[in-house]
Motif scaffolding. Structure first.
Motif, short mmCIF file in Angstrom:
data_model
loop_
_atom_site.label_atom_id
_atom_site.label_comp_id
_atom_site.label_asym_id
_atom_site.label_seq_id
_atom_site.Cartn_x
_atom_site.Cartn_y
_atom_site.Cartn_z
N GLY A 79 0.72 -1.23 0.00
CA GLY A 79 0.07 -0.12 0.10
C GLY A 79 0.80 1.21 -0.23
N ARG A 80 2.14 1.14 0.05
CA ARG A 80 3.15 2.40 0.03
C ARG A 80 3.82 2.41 -1.24
N SER A 81 4.73 1.62 -1.48
CA SER A 81 5.60 1.72 -2.73
C SER A 81 4.67 1.00 -3.67
N ALA A 82 4.06 -0.20 -3.23
CA ALA A 82 3.27 -1.25 -4.07
C ALA A 82 2.29 -1.75 -3.61
N GLN A 275 7.79 11.06 -17.05
CA GLN A 275 7.12 10.12 -16.42
C GLN A 275 7.69 9.97 -14.99
N LEU A 276 8.71 10.97 -14.44
CA LEU A 276 9.33 10.55 -13.23
C LEU A 276 8.75 10.84 -12.28
N ALA A 277 8.74 9.91 -11.12
CA ALA A 277 8.22 9.94 -9.71
C ALA A 277 9.21 9.66 -8.80
N ALA A 278 9.03 9.88 -7.50
CA ALA A 278 9.84 9.58 -6.39
C ALA A 278 9.35 9.24 -5.17
N GLU A 279 10.09 8.18 -4.56
CA GLU A 279 9.96 7.83 -3.10
C GLU A 279 10.86 8.40 -2.42
N VAL A 280 10.65 9.12 -1.17
CA VAL A 280 11.71 9.80 -0.34
C VAL A 280 11.45 8.90 0.97
N ILE A 281 12.64 8.41 1.48
CA ILE A 281 12.60 7.32 2.63
C ILE A 281 13.79 7.73 3.48
N PHE A 282 13.56 8.36 4.72
CA PHE A 282 14.77 8.71 5.50
C PHE A 282 14.89 7.58 6.13
#
Length: 353
Positions: A79-82, A275-282
């Motif tokens: 449910g977050r990345s996939a 088409q770019l998107a990002a995930e940000v993970i500290f």
């Protein structure tokens, strides 16, 4: 194959795995390797749980391979990345990122384990996706397709050097109209460019400032090489996103992220930007992994283990994790999101935490 990354000299094989077609293919790919029969891929005393192995950390990753059968096939909701975590086709990694969570579970070494029953895994994933039907509404994973992470416990780009498991999945998702595959990677494997995914596989290149990567991303492709590969993978039919992960807070961290984002912007062509998107993970770190790292890479812990900035949280399995302090972390996240909006205004941030 990159010889300095993989020089397989010993294969620990379950007999059932070695007898399967994929198992035979893997054994044939490394004909000079010694084959050691094991009862279970999860119980190999000389690899797992032996603290003396910390002194051979990288050597084991380069020279050892495990061949097993994946016995439990499930697609866990994410449910977050996939939307779902697909059953693993591999576990472990030949690379040695200092913050990797897998050693917490497997002990002092985590070479690649290849699961030979790929036909069972493909069948399960296909049936699971068919049962989902049409995705009823967009979410942060994807507006149309059910997204399956196929590389939760390994790096698929490296796995593809060892077996055809990843290619089989990419080719299967090509024909699944309601689903797409997804995996994060820190290794540029250009063999994947010839697989014709037709937009049904999302590759997420993990990026961080070069100063951090030099210390933390051990045995991976340089960050500049990952950025330079994005255009080619988009042109080859992949959806390509970026993972800004893990974000490590230190003196000058935001300035170095500004530099890296500028380099990424300069590297991308219009098709990649569109088409770019990002995930940000500290960063989330772990006390047990901290102790392991002190045995083989203590310099990394100067960045990763920061009690002055971090707070402790006990995980569901009882281990002690540390993450940046509540309140301060929110400020860090906001600062980086604002910087991404400034430097990469076309890049949608899918989520940040």
């Amino acid at each position: 194959m990159t010889a300095d990354l993989l020089d397989i000299r010993r294969i620990y094989a379950e007999p059932a795995a070695a007898a399967l077609p994929r198992g035979k293919e893997v054994l044939a790919r490394f004909p000079a390797a010694e084959v050691v029969e094991v009862e279970s891929h999860n119980r190999i005393d000389e690899l797992y749980g032996d603290e003396t192995n910390v002194n051979r950390w990288v050597r084991i990753k380069r020279e050892a391979l495990v061949l097993g059968v994946k016995k439990t096939l499930t697609a866990r909701p994410n449910g977050r990345s996939a939307d779902f975590i697909a059953p693993s086709t591999a576990n472990g990694c030949a690379m040695a990122c200092a913050y990797c969570y897998v050693p917490r579970h497997k002990g002092y070494s985590n070479p690649v384990t290849v699961f030979a029953n790929i036909d069972k895994i493909l069948g399960y994933v296909g049936r699971h996706a068919a049962r989902q039907g049409v995705k009823p509404a967009p979410n942060e994973c994807d507006p149309h397709a059910w997204v399956y992470d196929i590389g939760e416990n390994s790096d698929c780009s490296v796995d593809a050097l060892i077996s055809d498991n990843v290619r089989d999945l990419v080719e299967q998702f090509r024909w699944m109209p309601n689903a797409k595959a997804s995996f994060a990677t820190k290794y540029v494997n250009r063999e994947l460019l010839g697989w014709d995914p037709q937009g049904r596989t999302r590759i997420r290149f993990s990026l961080m400032p070069a100063r951090d990567a030099k210390l933390l991303d051990i045995r991976t492709s340089p960050v500049a090489e990952r950025m330079a590969a994005i255009n080619d993978f988009v042109a080859a039919g992949y959806e390509v996103h970026v993972n800004f992960s893990p974000v490590v807070v230190r003196d000058g961290w935001l300035e170095d992220w500004a530099t890296m984002l500028g380099e990424l912007d300069a590297a991308l062509d219009p098709a990649a930007r569109a088409q770019l998107a990002a995930e940000v993970i500290f960063l989330t770190h772990n006390r047990d992994l901290h102790q392991v790292n002190l045995g083989w890479h203590p310099k990394a812990e100067e960045l990763l283990w920061r009690p002055d900035l971090q707070q402790v949280k006990r995980s569901e399995n009882g281990s002690l994790n540390v993450r940046y302090r509540t309140g301060a972390k929110g400020q860090y996240v906001s600062a980086l999101i604002d910087l991404i909006g400034e430097r990469l205004p076309y890049c949608r941030v899918r989520y940040a935490f």
